[in-house]
Motif scaffolding. Structure first.
Motif, short mmCIF file in Angstrom:
data_model
loop_
_atom_site.label_atom_id
_atom_site.label_comp_id
_atom_site.label_asym_id
_atom_site.label_seq_id
_atom_site.Cartn_x
_atom_site.Cartn_y
_atom_site.Cartn_z
N GLU A 76 -17.61 12.53 13.47
CA GLU A 76 -17.99 11.24 13.97
C GLU A 76 -18.20 10.29 12.84
N ALA A 77 -18.90 10.78 11.59
CA ALA A 77 -19.22 9.91 10.59
C ALA A 77 -17.95 9.70 9.71
N VAL A 78 -17.10 10.50 9.64
CA VAL A 78 -15.83 10.27 8.99
C VAL A 78 -15.09 9.25 9.62
N ALA A 79 -15.12 9.54 11.13
CA ALA A 79 -14.23 8.28 11.81
C ALA A 79 -14.94 7.04 11.68
N ALA A 80 -16.27 6.89 11.57
CA ALA A 80 -16.82 5.61 11.34
C ALA A 80 -16.38 5.08 9.61
N VAL A 81 -16.47 5.82 9.03
CA VAL A 81 -16.15 5.44 7.49
C VAL A 81 -14.63 4.86 7.42
N LEU A 82 -13.77 5.95 8.27
CA LEU A 82 -12.27 5.58 8.11
C LEU A 82 -12.08 4.20 8.90
N GLY A 83 -13.08 4.05 10.00
CA GLY A 83 -12.94 2.67 10.81
C GLY A 83 -13.24 1.57 9.85
N ASN A 84 -14.19 1.61 8.88
CA ASN A 84 -14.77 0.40 8.27
C ASN A 84 -13.41 0.29 7.06
N TRP A 85 -12.75 1.30 6.71
CA TRP A 85 -11.59 0.81 5.48
C TRP A 85 -10.74 -0.40 5.84
N HIS A 86 -10.58 -0.71 7.03
CA HIS A 86 -9.71 -1.86 7.19
C HIS A 86 -10.42 -3.04 6.84
N ASN A 87 -11.74 -3.09 7.29
CA ASN A 87 -12.69 -4.16 6.81
C ASN A 87 -12.92 -4.49 5.23
N VAL A 88 -12.95 -3.22 4.77
CA VAL A 88 -12.91 -3.23 3.17
C VAL A 88 -11.79 -3.61 2.49
N LEU A 89 -10.77 -3.29 2.88
CA LEU A 89 -9.43 -3.53 2.13
C LEU A 89 -9.28 -5.12 2.60
N ARG A 90 -9.41 -5.41 3.78
CA ARG A 90 -9.20 -6.86 4.03
C ARG A 90 -10.04 -7.90 3.06
N ALA A 91 -11.41 -7.29 2.95
CA ALA A 91 -12.32 -8.11 1.97
C ALA A 91 -11.79 -8.10 0.74
N ILE A 92 -11.31 -6.80 0.01
CA ILE A 92 -10.74 -7.00 -1.18
C ILE A 92 -9.49 -7.69 -1.25
N HIS A 93 -8.68 -7.81 -0.34
CA HIS A 93 -7.49 -8.62 -0.45
C HIS A 93 -7.93 -10.35 -0.50
N MET A 94 -9.05 -10.42 0.52
CA MET A 94 -9.26 -11.84 0.40
C MET A 94 -9.99 -12.32 -0.79
N ALA A 95 -10.70 -11.38 -1.39
CA ALA A 95 -11.37 -11.53 -2.63
C ALA A 95 -10.47 -11.67 -3.81
N SER A 96 -9.42 -10.91 -3.79
CA SER A 96 -8.12 -11.06 -4.86
C SER A 96 -7.59 -12.52 -4.72
N ALA A 97 -7.29 -12.74 -3.52
CA ALA A 97 -6.37 -13.77 -3.22
C ALA A 97 -6.98 -15.35 -3.67
N LYS A 98 -8.44 -15.24 -3.68
CA LYS A 98 -9.12 -16.49 -4.11
C LYS A 98 -9.22 -16.35 -5.55
N LEU A 99 -8.93 -15.22 -6.34
CA LEU A 99 -9.19 -15.32 -7.91
C LEU A 99 -7.92 -16.01 -8.48
N PRO A 100 -8.20 -16.75 -9.72
CA PRO A 100 -7.16 -17.25 -10.30
C PRO A 100 -6.24 -16.15 -10.85
N LYS A 101 -5.10 -16.47 -10.89
CA LYS A 101 -4.04 -15.65 -11.48
C LYS A 101 -4.12 -15.48 -12.98
N PRO A 102 -3.79 -14.37 -13.33
CA PRO A 102 -4.06 -13.90 -14.88
C PRO A 102 -3.09 -14.78 -15.66
N LYS A 103 -3.18 -15.09 -16.94
CA LYS A 103 -2.58 -15.60 -17.93
C LYS A 103 -1.46 -14.60 -18.09
#
Length: 151
Positions: A76-103
Protein backbone atom coordinates in the motif's frame (compact mmCIF):
# COMPACT_ATOMS: atom_id res chain seq x y z
CA UNK A 1 -51.86 -77.52 26.63
CA UNK A 2 -49.14 -78.69 28.68
CA UNK A 3 -45.55 -77.83 27.95
CA UNK A 4 -42.79 -80.24 28.36
CA UNK A 5 -40.32 -79.43 31.04
CA UNK A 6 -37.12 -77.99 29.60
CA UNK A 7 -33.73 -78.85 30.83
CA UNK A 8 -32.03 -75.70 32.20
CA UNK A 9 -28.58 -77.09 32.66
CA UNK A 10 -26.23 -77.61 29.76
CA UNK A 11 -24.60 -80.92 29.21
CA UNK A 12 -20.99 -81.06 30.32
CA UNK A 13 -19.56 -81.17 26.79
CA UNK A 14 -21.31 -77.82 25.92
CA UNK A 15 -20.52 -75.96 29.15
CA UNK A 16 -17.72 -73.35 28.82
CA UNK A 17 -14.70 -73.99 30.94
CA UNK A 18 -13.70 -71.52 33.56
CA UNK A 19 -10.07 -71.19 32.34
CA UNK A 20 -9.07 -69.51 29.04
CA UNK A 21 -5.95 -71.61 28.60
CA UNK A 22 -7.91 -74.82 28.28
CA UNK A 23 -10.25 -73.39 25.61
CA UNK A 24 -8.66 -72.83 22.14
CA UNK A 25 -11.39 -70.39 21.05
CA UNK A 26 -10.72 -68.19 24.10
CA UNK A 27 -7.01 -67.93 23.28
CA UNK A 28 -7.91 -66.99 19.70
CA UNK A 29 -10.19 -64.29 21.07
CA UNK A 30 -7.44 -63.10 23.40
CA UNK A 31 -4.90 -62.80 20.60
CA UNK A 32 -7.47 -60.99 18.44
CA UNK A 33 -8.14 -58.56 21.29
CA UNK A 34 -4.40 -58.03 21.81
CA UNK A 35 -3.96 -57.35 18.10
CA UNK A 36 -6.84 -54.85 18.23
CA UNK A 37 -5.31 -53.16 21.29
CA UNK A 38 -1.96 -52.87 19.52
CA UNK A 39 -3.70 -51.47 16.45
CA UNK A 40 -5.47 -48.86 18.59
CA UNK A 41 -2.19 -47.94 20.30
CA UNK A 42 -0.59 -47.33 16.89
CA UNK A 43 -3.60 -45.30 15.84
CA UNK A 44 -3.32 -43.22 19.03
CA UNK A 45 0.39 -42.61 18.39
CA UNK A 46 -0.36 -41.55 14.82
CA UNK A 47 -3.08 -39.20 16.05
CA UNK A 48 -0.66 -37.65 18.55
CA UNK A 49 1.90 -37.11 15.78
CA UNK A 50 -0.82 -35.60 13.61
CA UNK A 51 -1.82 -33.26 16.45
CA UNK A 52 1.80 -32.14 16.94
CA UNK A 53 2.34 -31.59 13.22
CA UNK A 54 -0.97 -29.73 12.95
CA UNK A 55 0.09 -27.45 15.80
CA UNK A 56 3.38 -26.70 14.02
CA UNK A 57 1.55 -26.02 10.78
CA UNK A 58 -0.86 -23.68 12.59
CA UNK A 59 2.10 -21.75 14.03
CA UNK A 60 3.70 -21.45 10.61
CA UNK A 61 0.40 -20.23 9.15
CA UNK A 62 0.18 -17.53 11.83
CA UNK A 63 3.72 -16.37 10.99
CA UNK A 64 2.82 -16.36 7.31
CA UNK A 65 -0.29 -14.31 8.06
CA UNK A 66 1.81 -11.73 9.96
CA UNK A 67 4.32 -11.54 7.10
CA UNK A 68 1.55 -11.16 4.54
CA UNK A 69 0.02 -8.37 6.62
CA UNK A 70 3.38 -6.58 6.66
CA UNK A 71 3.76 -7.16 2.93
CA UNK A 72 0.27 -5.81 2.33
CA UNK A 73 1.05 -2.65 4.30
CA UNK A 74 4.31 -2.20 2.38
CA UNK A 75 2.51 -2.71 -0.92
CA UNK A 76 0.00 0.00 0.00
CA UNK A 77 2.86 2.39 0.78
CA UNK A 78 4.55 1.61 -2.53
CA UNK A 79 1.26 2.13 -4.35
CA UNK A 80 0.85 5.53 -2.67
CA UNK A 81 4.38 6.56 -3.71
CA UNK A 82 3.87 5.37 -7.27
CA UNK A 83 0.54 7.19 -7.37
CA UNK A 84 2.34 10.44 -6.53
CA UNK A 85 5.00 10.06 -9.24
CA UNK A 86 2.65 11.45 -11.86
CA UNK A 87 2.27 14.63 -9.81
CA UNK A 88 6.03 14.85 -9.21
CA UNK A 89 6.86 14.46 -12.90
CA UNK A 90 4.18 16.98 -13.85
CA UNK A 91 5.63 19.50 -11.37
CA UNK A 92 9.13 18.95 -12.79
CA UNK A 93 7.84 19.45 -16.32
CA UNK A 94 5.99 22.62 -15.35
CA UNK A 95 9.07 24.00 -13.57
CA UNK A 96 11.31 23.13 -16.51
CA UNK A 97 8.93 24.71 -19.01
CA UNK A 98 8.98 28.06 -17.15
CA UNK A 99 12.81 28.23 -16.95
CA UNK A 100 14.74 30.18 -19.53
CA UNK A 101 16.34 28.09 -22.26
CA UNK A 102 20.13 27.60 -21.90
CA UNK A 103 22.39 29.57 -24.20
CA UNK A 104 24.33 27.79 -26.92
CA UNK A 105 27.63 28.28 -25.09
CA UNK A 106 26.41 26.76 -21.79
CA UNK A 107 28.05 23.31 -21.67
CA UNK A 108 26.78 22.41 -18.16
CA UNK A 109 23.16 22.42 -19.26
CA UNK A 110 23.61 19.78 -21.97
CA UNK A 111 23.99 16.06 -21.63
CA UNK A 112 26.59 14.07 -23.53
CA UNK A 113 24.22 13.47 -26.43
CA UNK A 114 23.50 17.19 -26.87
CA UNK A 115 19.99 17.20 -25.31
CA UNK A 116 19.55 20.09 -22.86
CA UNK A 117 18.97 18.99 -19.26
CA UNK A 118 16.27 20.58 -17.07
CA UNK A 119 17.33 22.95 -14.33
CA UNK A 120 17.91 21.48 -10.90
CA UNK A 121 14.90 22.23 -8.73
CA UNK A 122 16.52 21.57 -5.36
CA UNK A 123 20.08 22.56 -4.66
CA UNK A 124 21.96 21.12 -1.73
CA UNK A 125 25.13 23.00 -0.79
CA UNK A 126 27.69 20.22 -0.44
CA UNK A 127 30.46 22.51 0.75
CA UNK A 128 28.39 23.65 3.70
CA UNK A 129 27.57 20.06 4.67
CA UNK A 130 31.24 19.04 4.48
CA UNK A 131 32.29 22.00 6.63
CA UNK A 132 29.65 21.14 9.24
CA UNK A 133 30.79 17.51 9.28
CA UNK A 134 34.44 18.52 9.82
CA UNK A 135 33.41 20.89 12.60
CA UNK A 136 31.43 18.12 14.32
CA UNK A 137 34.43 15.77 14.11
CA UNK A 138 36.70 18.40 15.67
CA UNK A 139 34.25 18.96 18.51
CA UNK A 140 33.96 15.19 19.08
CA UNK A 141 37.75 14.80 19.18
CA UNK A 142 38.02 17.67 21.68
CA UNK A 143 35.34 16.08 23.86
CA UNK A 144 37.14 12.71 23.80
CA UNK A 145 40.45 14.38 24.68
CA UNK A 146 38.82 16.20 27.59
CA UNK A 147 37.25 12.97 28.82
CA UNK A 148 40.63 11.18 28.72
CA UNK A 149 42.34 14.02 30.57
CA UNK A 150 39.67 13.92 33.29
CA UNK A 151 40.21 10.23 33.99
Amino acid sequence: MSYAHRQTTLPSHIRPSSGFANNPSASTQSSALQARINEKKMELENLRQLRDLSGGLAGQMQQLEEKLSTLSNGTEAVAAVLGNWHNVLRAIHMASAKLPKPKDGDADAEAEDGVPLPQTLVRIPIQTAEAMQKEAEVMQNEAEAAAEAGE
